[in-house]
Design a protein around this motif. Structure first.
Motif, PDB file in Angstrom:
ATOM      1  N   ALA A   1       0.829  -1.207   0.000  1.00 41.60           N
ATOM      2  CA  ALA A   1       0.000   0.000   0.000  1.00 41.60           C
ATOM      3  C   ALA A   1       0.864   1.257   0.000  1.00 41.60           C
ATOM      4  O   ALA A   1       0.555   2.244  -0.700  1.00 41.60           O
ATOM      5  N   TYR A   2       1.934   1.224   0.754  1.00 38.96           N
ATOM      6  CA  TYR A   2       2.832   2.387   0.792  1.00 38.96           C
ATOM      7  C   TYR A   2       3.447   2.644  -0.582  1.00 38.96           C
ATOM      8  O   TYR A   2       3.495   3.791  -1.056  1.00 38.96           O
ATOM      9  N   LEU A   3       3.897   1.577  -1.247  1.00 38.50           N
ATOM     10  CA  LEU A   3       4.528   1.738  -2.558  1.00 38.50           C
ATOM     11  C   LEU A   3       3.521   2.192  -3.613  1.00 38.50           C
ATOM     12  O   LEU A   3       3.826   3.058  -4.446  1.00 38.50           O
ATOM     13  N   VAL A   4       2.323   1.614  -3.579  1.00 39.84           N
ATOM     14  CA  VAL A   4       1.294   2.007  -4.552  1.00 39.84           C
ATOM     15  C   VAL A   4       0.905   3.468  -4.340  1.00 39.84           C
ATOM     16  O   VAL A   4       0.747   4.238  -5.304  1.00 39.84           O
ATOM     17  N   GLY A   5       0.742   3.862  -3.087  1.00 37.87           N
ATOM     18  CA  GLY A   5       0.412   5.256  -2.807  1.00 37.87           C
ATOM     19  C   GLY A   5       1.526   6.201  -3.220  1.00 37.87           C
ATOM     20  O   GLY A   5       1.277   7.327  -3.678  1.00 37.87           O
TER      21      GLY A   5
ATOM     22  N   ILE B   1      -5.918  -5.769  -6.627  1.00 37.27           N
ATOM     23  CA  ILE B   1      -5.560  -6.697  -7.709  1.00 37.27           C
ATOM     24  C   ILE B   1      -4.081  -7.063  -7.641  1.00 37.27           C
ATOM     25  O   ILE B   1      -3.701  -8.235  -7.762  1.00 37.27           O
ATOM     26  N   ILE B   2      -3.240  -6.054  -7.431  1.00 38.02           N
ATOM     27  CA  ILE B   2      -1.803  -6.323  -7.329  1.00 38.02           C
ATOM     28  C   ILE B   2      -1.512  -7.237  -6.137  1.00 38.02           C
ATOM     29  O   ILE B   2      -0.682  -8.152  -6.218  1.00 38.02           O
ATOM     30  N   ALA B   3      -2.212  -7.015  -5.025  1.00 38.70           N
ATOM     31  CA  ALA B   3      -2.000  -7.832  -3.828  1.00 38.70           C
ATOM     32  C   ALA B   3      -2.385  -9.287  -4.073  1.00 38.70           C
ATOM     33  O   ALA B   3      -1.673 -10.212  -3.660  1.00 38.70           O
ATOM     34  N   LEU B   4      -3.507  -9.499  -4.749  1.00 35.08           N
ATOM     35  CA  LEU B   4      -3.930 -10.867  -5.047  1.00 35.08           C
ATOM     36  C   LEU B   4      -2.935 -11.562  -5.974  1.00 35.08           C
ATOM     37  O   LEU B   4      -2.596 -12.736  -5.773  1.00 35.08           O
ATOM     38  N   LEU B   5      -2.475 -10.838  -6.982  1.00 32.01           N
ATOM     39  CA  LEU B   5      -1.486 -11.416  -7.895  1.00 32.01           C
ATOM     40  C   LEU B   5      -0.163 -11.690  -7.184  1.00 32.01           C
ATOM     41  O   LEU B   5       0.503 -12.697  -7.459  1.00 32.01           O
ATOM     42  N   LEU B   6       0.198 -10.819  -6.263  1.00 30.58           N
ATOM     43  CA  LEU B   6       1.442 -11.012  -5.523  1.00 30.58           C
ATOM     44  C   LEU B   6       1.361 -12.250  -4.636  1.00 30.58           C
ATOM     45  O   LEU B   6       2.312 -13.040  -4.563  1.00 30.58           O
TER      46      LEU B   6
ATOM     47  N   VAL C   1      -5.072 -13.686   1.482  1.00 35.00           N
ATOM     48  CA  VAL C   1      -6.246 -12.853   1.740  1.00 35.00           C
ATOM     49  C   VAL C   1      -5.873 -11.627   2.567  1.00 35.00           C
ATOM     50  O   VAL C   1      -6.426 -10.537   2.375  1.00 35.00           O
ATOM     51  N   GLN C   2      -4.926 -11.804   3.473  1.00 35.82           N
ATOM     52  CA  GLN C   2      -4.561 -10.701   4.353  1.00 35.82           C
ATOM     53  C   GLN C   2      -3.859  -9.572   3.607  1.00 35.82           C
ATOM     54  O   GLN C   2      -3.997  -8.393   3.967  1.00 35.82           O
ATOM     55  N   ILE C   3      -3.111  -9.888   2.563  1.00 34.67           N
ATOM     56  CA  ILE C   3      -2.383  -8.852   1.818  1.00 34.67           C
ATOM     57  C   ILE C   3      -3.332  -7.808   1.231  1.00 34.67           C
ATOM     58  O   ILE C   3      -3.161  -6.606   1.478  1.00 34.67           O
ATOM     59  N   PRO C   4      -4.347  -8.194   0.442  1.00 31.18           N
ATOM     60  CA  PRO C   4      -5.240  -7.150  -0.103  1.00 31.18           C
ATOM     61  C   PRO C   4      -6.051  -6.432   0.971  1.00 31.18           C
ATOM     62  O   PRO C   4      -6.333  -5.236   0.838  1.00 31.18           O
TER      63      PRO C   4
END
Length: 359
Positions: A85-89, A104-109, A121-124
């Motif tokens: 989240a920090y990097l995306v922001g 979406i990026i979190a799920l793919l990661l 699940v916790q990442i997104p």
């Protein structure tokens, strides 16, 4: 449409479990949640320690080993989600559309890293919360990591220190049940070869014999769960010997399941009314009865806590005291009788070895 398909009972079966978690685990989970709240609330300067309580609840598992795994998964998921989240922001700014992008990026990661379901699940979830609330709440991201780690550690500590769970009773019961059922099938085979039976009775016996295979699988699964419950468990030294006894018994019973099922199949396939007149059949029947007796005796002498022999053992001395003499049958039933004799010889060896094993 059939009304039965819409019945409340049908939907109840979809949401209700056939078993429930032990009450002790409910108490421990409650204790972990309360302690997590009390410990982390002062650290968050007025913020609600929601992540700490959730982590503590999820980490209290049926075994200490599972608690360690859940704690690690939870912490890894939160940390990766917050960093993401920090990097995306940082890259895309504070626009609202970055939230679904981050999800979406979190799920793919999570998929790319081959993480478990909890971490994936916790990442997104963490990324979404940080992007939604972290921008207006100073220190939000750091606090989420802090309280998750503290809550997970509290959950592990509670599960480790308050009566660490051991899942051995299901193992004892499953092994004893398998041994009892094997003895019953041997008795059924003896009755089939000593008294006239109908085709339906023989088919029913074969069905019961085939049910030994899923019983063996259930016992093996219980043994695996029991072994896992002793990992990192401070009570493992007390229960290790009993679990080893279960493992040795199950190894012996697994061999007998294959033999007894094959014998039942052979009797059903090659049975005829003249079979009962064979002189050798009476010896085979006696050997089956002795094997059934000694098999129950092995289970009884194992002294598995809470595991009872369902049928009384009339004599506490082994009946298979002499090697089985395999004679060559001279009759039209030589294929079936030879097959039964060979399987009985191997059953004899397994049971005698288990009977003679030091306890």
């Amino acid at each position: 449409m059939n009304a039965a398909t819409l019945s409340p009972q049908r939907y109840a079966r979809l949401i209700l479990s056939t078993s429930r978690v032990p009450f002790l685990q409910v108490v421990k989970t409650s204790v972990a949640a309360i302690v997590a709240w009390i410990v982390t609330a002062p650290l968050l300067q007025g913020q609600i320690p929601l992540f700490a309580v959730i982590a503590a609840i999820l980490v209290v598992q049926p075994s200490v080993n599972q608690s360690f795994g859940k704690a690690l998964e939870r912490c890894v998921g939160v940390i990766i989600g917050v960093v993401l989240a920090y990097l995306v922001g940082l890259v895309f700014g504070g626009t609202s559309w970055i939230v679904p992008v981050a999800v979406i990026i979190a799920l793919l990661l999570g998929w790319a890293l081959r993480l478990g379901p909890t971490s994936s699940v916790q990442i997104p979830i963490s990324a979404m919360l940080v992007l939604s609330l972290g921008a207006t709440t100073p220190g939000y991201a750091f606090n989420r990591i802090l309280e998750t780690i503290v809550g997970a550690l509290i959950g592990v500590a509670v599960n480790l220190l308050i009566v660490p769970p051991v899942a051995l009773q299901p193992v004892h019961e499953a092994v004893a049940r398998l041994g009892n059922e094997l003895g019953s099938i041997l008795d059924s085979l003896a009755r089939t070869l000593s008294t006239p039976t109908s085709a339906a009775d023989r088919t029913a016996m074969l069905v019961e014999a085939r049910l030994l295979t899923p019983m063996r699988a259930k016992a093996a699964a219980a043994l695996a769960a029991g072994e896992e419950s002793l990992k990192y468990n401070p009570r493992r030294s007390v229960h290790r010997d009993l679990l080893e006894t279960d493992a040795m018994l199950l190894a012996m019973l697994s061999i007998l399941v294959t033999r007894v099922t094959g014998m039942a199949r052979g009797v059903v396939d090659h049975y005829d009314d003249d079979l009962l007149d064979e002189p050798l059949v009476s010896e085979i029947v006696s050997e089956m009865q002795r094997a059934s007796h000694d098999l129950r005796l092995v289970i009884l002498n194992a002294d598995l806590p809470g595991a009872a022999v369902l049928q009384a053992v009339p004599d506490d001395l082994p009946a298979l005291t002499a090697p089985l003499r395999v004679t060559v049958p001279s009759s039209e039933h030589w294929v079936l009788l030879g097959f039964l004799l060979e399987d009985l010889r191997r059953i004899h060896e397994e049971i005698v070895e288990a009977t003679d094993a030091p306890r």
